[in-house]
Design an enzyme around this catalytic site. Structure first.
Site, PDB file in Angstrom:
ATOM      1  N   CYS A   7       0.847  -1.189   0.000  1.00 10.81           N
ATOM      2  CA  CYS A   7       0.000   0.000   0.000  1.00 10.81           C
ATOM      3  C   CYS A   7       0.886   1.243   0.000  1.00 10.81           C
ATOM      4  CB  CYS A   7      -0.942   0.077   1.182  1.00 10.81           C
ATOM      5  SG  CYS A   7      -2.088  -1.284   1.288  1.00 10.81           S
ATOM      6  N   ARG A  28       3.711  -0.248  -4.954  1.00  8.49           N
ATOM      7  CA  ARG A  28       3.499  -0.796  -3.609  1.00  8.49           C
ATOM      8  C   ARG A  28       2.194  -1.587  -3.492  1.00  8.49           C
ATOM      9  NH1 ARG A  28       6.937   1.612   0.016  1.00  8.49           N
ATOM     10  NH2 ARG A  28       5.648   0.864   1.725  1.00  8.49           N
ATOM     11  N   TRP A  39      -2.809  -2.729  -1.673  1.00  7.11           N
ATOM     12  CA  TRP A  39      -2.547  -4.151  -1.855  1.00  7.11           C
ATOM     13  C   TRP A  39      -3.417  -4.842  -0.811  1.00  7.11           C
ATOM     14  CZ3 TRP A  39      -0.470  -8.258   1.028  1.00  7.11           C
ATOM     15  CH2 TRP A  39      -0.175  -9.413   0.286  1.00  7.11           C
ATOM     16  N   ASN A  98      -1.453   1.976   5.609  1.00  8.14           N
ATOM     17  CA  ASN A  98      -0.595   0.913   5.094  1.00  8.14           C
ATOM     18  C   ASN A  98      -0.166   0.068   6.285  1.00  8.14           C
ATOM     19  OD1 ASN A  98       1.422  -0.641   3.897  1.00  8.14           O
ATOM     20  ND2 ASN A  98       2.950   0.982   4.014  1.00  8.14           N
ATOM     21  N   GLY A  99      -0.500  -1.212   6.272  1.00  9.45           N
ATOM     22  CA  GLY A  99      -0.132  -2.075   7.401  1.00  9.45           C
ATOM     23  C   GLY A  99      -1.277  -3.014   7.726  1.00  9.45           C
ATOM     24  N   GLU A 117      16.160 -18.742  -8.606  1.00 12.41           N
ATOM     25  CA  GLU A 117      15.813 -17.370  -8.979  1.00 12.41           C
ATOM     26  C   GLU A 117      15.165 -17.328 -10.365  1.00 12.41           C
ATOM     27  OE1 GLU A 117      15.405 -14.720  -7.535  1.00 12.41           O
ATOM     28  OE2 GLU A 117      15.602 -13.135  -9.012  1.00 12.41           O
ATOM     29  N   LYS A 140      11.408 -15.911 -11.094  1.00  7.67           N
ATOM     30  CA  LYS A 140      11.116 -14.863 -12.075  1.00  7.67           C
ATOM     31  C   LYS A 140      10.027 -15.325 -13.025  1.00  7.67           C
ATOM     32  CE  LYS A 140      12.499 -12.201 -10.526  1.00  7.67           C
ATOM     33  NZ  LYS A 140      13.368 -11.937  -9.405  1.00  7.67           N
ATOM     34  N   GLU A 160       6.574 -15.640 -11.311  1.00  9.66           N
ATOM     35  CA  GLU A 160       6.091 -14.354 -10.825  1.00  9.66           C
ATOM     36  C   GLU A 160       5.450 -13.504 -11.927  1.00  9.66           C
ATOM     37  OE1 GLU A 160       9.448 -12.169  -9.317  1.00  9.66           O
ATOM     38  OE2 GLU A 160       8.232 -11.068  -7.887  1.00  9.66           O
ATOM     39  N   HIS A 183      15.770 -38.292  -7.669  1.00  7.51           N
ATOM     40  CA  HIS A 183      15.125 -38.611  -6.386  1.00  7.51           C
ATOM     41  C   HIS A 183      13.657 -38.209  -6.365  1.00  7.51           C
ATOM     42  CE1 HIS A 183      18.927 -39.894  -4.719  1.00  7.51           C
ATOM     43  NE2 HIS A 183      19.487 -38.762  -5.156  1.00  7.51           N
ATOM     44  N   LYS A 187       5.461  -4.561  -4.800  1.00 10.28           N
ATOM     45  CA  LYS A 187       6.920  -4.456  -4.752  1.00 10.28           C
ATOM     46  C   LYS A 187       7.460  -4.547  -3.330  1.00 10.28           C
ATOM     47  CE  LYS A 187      10.968  -3.656  -6.523  1.00 10.28           C
ATOM     48  NZ  LYS A 187      11.567  -4.825  -7.168  1.00 10.28           N
TER      49      LYS A 187
HETATM   50  O1  M6R Z   1      12.753  -5.693  -0.675  1.00  6.79           O
HETATM   51  P1  M6R Z   1      13.187  -7.096  -0.405  1.00  6.79           P
HETATM   52  O2  M6R Z   1      14.422  -7.486  -1.111  1.00  6.79           O
HETATM   53  O3  M6R Z   1      13.321  -7.378   1.076  1.00  6.79           O
HETATM   54  O4  M6R Z   1      12.005  -8.012  -0.938  1.00  6.79           O
HETATM   55  C1  M6R Z   1      12.007  -9.397  -0.733  1.00  6.79           C
HETATM   56  C2  M6R Z   1      11.027 -10.085  -1.666  1.00  6.79           C
HETATM   57  O5  M6R Z   1       9.732  -9.647  -1.401  1.00  6.79           O
HETATM   58  C3  M6R Z   1      11.358  -9.825  -3.135  1.00  6.79           C
HETATM   59  O6  M6R Z   1      12.665 -10.184  -3.434  1.00  6.79           O
HETATM   60  C4  M6R Z   1      10.391 -10.612  -4.050  1.00  6.79           C
HETATM   61  O7  M6R Z   1      10.634 -11.980  -3.903  1.00  6.79           O
HETATM   62  C5  M6R Z   1      10.567 -10.163  -5.495  1.00  6.79           C
HETATM   63  N1  M6R Z   1       9.301  -9.718  -6.022  1.00  6.79           N
HETATM   64  C6  M6R Z   1      11.032 -11.244  -6.399  1.00  6.79           C
HETATM   65  O8  M6R Z   1      11.205 -10.790  -7.703  1.00  6.79           O
END
Ligand code: M6R
Length: 608
Positions: free
Chosen positions: A2, A27, A72, A97-98, A481, A485, A488, A504, A603
């Site tokens: 948010c 956000r 969010w 926000n929270g 990773e 990606k 996501e 396995h 984000k």
């Molecule tokens: O701001 P941060 O690095 O602490 O965020 C951690 C994760 O939320 C962040 O890396 C998330 O996994 C990304 N969207 C991945 O692309």
């Protein structure tokens, strides 16, 4: 998550709020809303679309005091009735926000007192609580403070009242908030990017602060209620760095910014002839001499950076290293070792789980704390004794890209500094690593030239439901990773395995419809990996192999080879990340998803 923005000015604040919301959309983007005070009335517009839709709806809104919010969703679906700001009694409006953890108890009590709830949010209790105190004749500041005293949970809030046309009140605990100081006008925002067009002078609120914000002045009270002065910082963030420029998406832009981001992050080191602990803070040398192990805490992509670093730290610096997902560590009963260096990694420095994990580690007696972070003024940096800032610049795409590779660069530096301090790095080795680090930005540039080939490769993925990523050793986290990606932003189910683990269990998944993406550096495990790839081909799996020069791997029936320009030794995980980022990006383009704002995500994850 948010985003909050607010303004009190002698001009119409609606364009300021909308522009701020646009910048804060990263956000959260489930809904957006704003309230302005106009002729002693609260005028509200809300939309479940993006900020652009809210802007269209607010074309006639006008007022010199207002707050805005981009959401969010946590409590309540992403609907208009749940969009902020929430209003109580036509008098008080709140953007939040929270998460308020005791909202159910408060909701029951307020309902019994006669308050009607128009939303499913936790936030609405804040609006009603403030209203209950304000309607009894308290000032807006006093009413807000009384309400906050009843809340359990995390918040950053902006509050306005219909009959108080030149004042807003705000507060933070557990979520970020800052004040913007203009010329005869004041602002609030979740982060500085929202205010760049109106001011660069910002005051960062501390945990527990409450502030009363007027046109020409503001007063801040700390958690104990004492009036405090907080310094005004001049932000150096450029508004150009927030623009898309020639790129189609922020993610694409940020992938292509990696050579520069790496060069900037490594700047202090690349021009020096030797590595010194001081790059992690003045107390680093003393702290590093007292430690005997490392504990890395982080989430998501940042956690993957920690997993790569474990290979470096144990092999090069000889330090035992464990890496934990912050949201697990904070609730796990673990055995603290006061000689451990606790390293937190975060792009934003505001991730609630990572902050809580750090606080938990401190509460368990850990005193040696280091953060690797991309946001200098973030809570994480402030809470850590030592720090290294990655200099990736603002990362706006929800999928983390340049933050990850710069985190890896910072973690490699940490490894080298610790190895040197522990007598495990000869002068020649130090010079060789420095040379490799200086070369890293141009090596990354060379990998970006694969873009066209990868875009073509991505066409094969558009119709796929699943994908399997394989890596070995320090490239296993790179496979993780790559899978993160892809899932996501393209919504393709992707999993990653250490290639040796295939037999396995996961090999059962492999058939002609399962693309298998392999990270194949020219390292000591290459021959083992080749055997694993044979196992995939023998089951009819389609292989996509990202192989270094010199691996003697070739394209053939069912094997698509993508040749990396070179093998970068210990830095290879950084280079091997880039093609996987590009692959995810181009698959998402094929699928037509919202690359920079993938569904259900945000984000900055400032809630648990
Ligand atoms: O701001 P941060 O690095 O602490 O965020 C951690 C994760 O939320 C962040 O890396 C998330 O996994 C990304 N969207 C991945 O692309």
């Amino acid at each position: 998550m948010c985003g909050i923005v607010g303004a009190v000015a002698q001009r119409n604040v609606v364009p300021i709020l909308l522009q701020g919301l646009q910048r804060l959309e990263y956000r959260g983007y489930d809904s957006a809303g704003l309230v302005v005070v106009n002729n002693n009335r609260l005028e509200r517009e809300r939309s479940t679309g993006r900020v652009a839709e809210l802007a269209a709806k607010s074309a006639r809104s006008s007022g010199q005091l207002g707050i805005g919010h981009t959401r969010w969703a946590t409590h309540g679906a992403p609907s208009e009735r749940n969009a902020h700001p929430l209003i109580s009694g036509g008098l008080v409006a709140v953007a939040h926000n929270g998460i308020i953890e005791n909202y159910e108890v408060l909701r029951a009590r307020l309902s019994a007192e006669g308050y009607e709830f128009a939303s499913d949010t936790d936030t609405e209790v804040i609006a009603h609580l403030i209203h209950s105190h304000y309607a009894r004749g308290n000032s807006l500041l006093a009413a807000t403070r009384s309400a906050l005293a009843e809340l359990v949970g995390a918040y950053a809030i902006g509050v306005v009242a219909a009959d108080n046309p030149a004042q807003l009140v705000c507060a933070r605990r557990g979520s970020p908030l800052l004040l913007g100081v203009g010329d005869g006008e004041r602002f609030i925002a979740s982060d500085v990017s929202a205010l760049l067009e109106v001011t660069r002078n910002v005051v960062y609120l501390e945990e527990g602060d409450v502030a009363e914000v007027n046109l020409r002045s503001h007063r801040i009270f700390d958690a104990s209620g004492e009036a405090v002065e907080r310094p005004v910082h001049v932000s150096t963030l450029s508004s150009d760095s927030m623009e898309l420029g020639e790129y189609r998406h922020y993610m694409q832009k940020e992938i292509f910014e990696q050579p520069q981001a790496l060069a900037d992050t490594l700047e202090a080191v690349c021009y020096s002839q030797s590595l010194v602990p001081g790059i992690f803070g003045a107390e680093a040398a003393a702290a590093f001499s007292q430690i005997d192990s490392i504990l890395i805490l982080a989430c998501g992509t940042s956690h993957h950076a920690g997993l790569v670093a474990r290979y470096w730290l144990e092999e090069i610096a000889g330090l035992p290293c464990s890496v934990e997902i912050a949201s697990e560590y904070r609730y796990r009963v673990s055995v603290p070792n006061p000689k451990t260096l606790v390293v937190t990694i975060s792009q934003s420095g505001e991730t609630a789980d990572t902050l809580a994990a750090l606080s938990h580690a401190k509460a368990m007696g850990h005193t040696h704390t280091l953060s690797i972070c991309n946001v200098p003024e973030s809570a994480l940096v402030r809470l850590s004794r030592l720090r290294m800032l990655t200099r990736a610049g603002p990362e706006i795409g929800v999928a983390s890209t340049k933050a990850f590779t710069t985190q890896l660069a910072a973690l490699f530096l940490l490894t080298l500094v610790l190895a040197k301090q522990r007598g495990r790095l000869s002068a020649e080795e130090e010079q060789r690593h420095l040379h490799e680090l200086r070369h890293l930005p141009s090596a990354a540039q060379a990998v970006l030239k694969l873009e066209g080939d990868i875009a073509r490769l991505a066409e094969n993925f558009a119709a796929k439901q699943h994908a399997l990523f394989l890596g070995r050793g320090m490239h296993y986290p790179i496979a993780l990773e790559g899978a993160l990606k892809l899932k996501e932003i393209s919504y393709i189910h992707a999993e990653a395995y250490p290639a040796g683990e295939l037999k396995h269990g996961p090999l059962a998944l492999v058939d002609k419809d399962m693309p298998v993406i392999a990270v194949a550096p020219n390292d000591a495990l290459l021959e083992k990996l080749k055997s694993n790839l044979q196992e995939v081909r023998a089951r009819g799996g389609e292989l996509y192999v990202f192989a270094d020069a010199g691996t003697r791997l070739h394209s053939s029936d069912g094997v698509h080879l993508m040749q990396m320009p070179e093998h970068a030794g210990y830095l290879s995980p950084i280079l091997h990340t880039i093609p996987l980022q590009l692959l995810a990006y181009y698959v998402a383009l094929q699928k037509g998803t919202d690359v920079d704002k993938p569904r259900n995500l945000a984000k900055s994850v400032t809630v648990e």
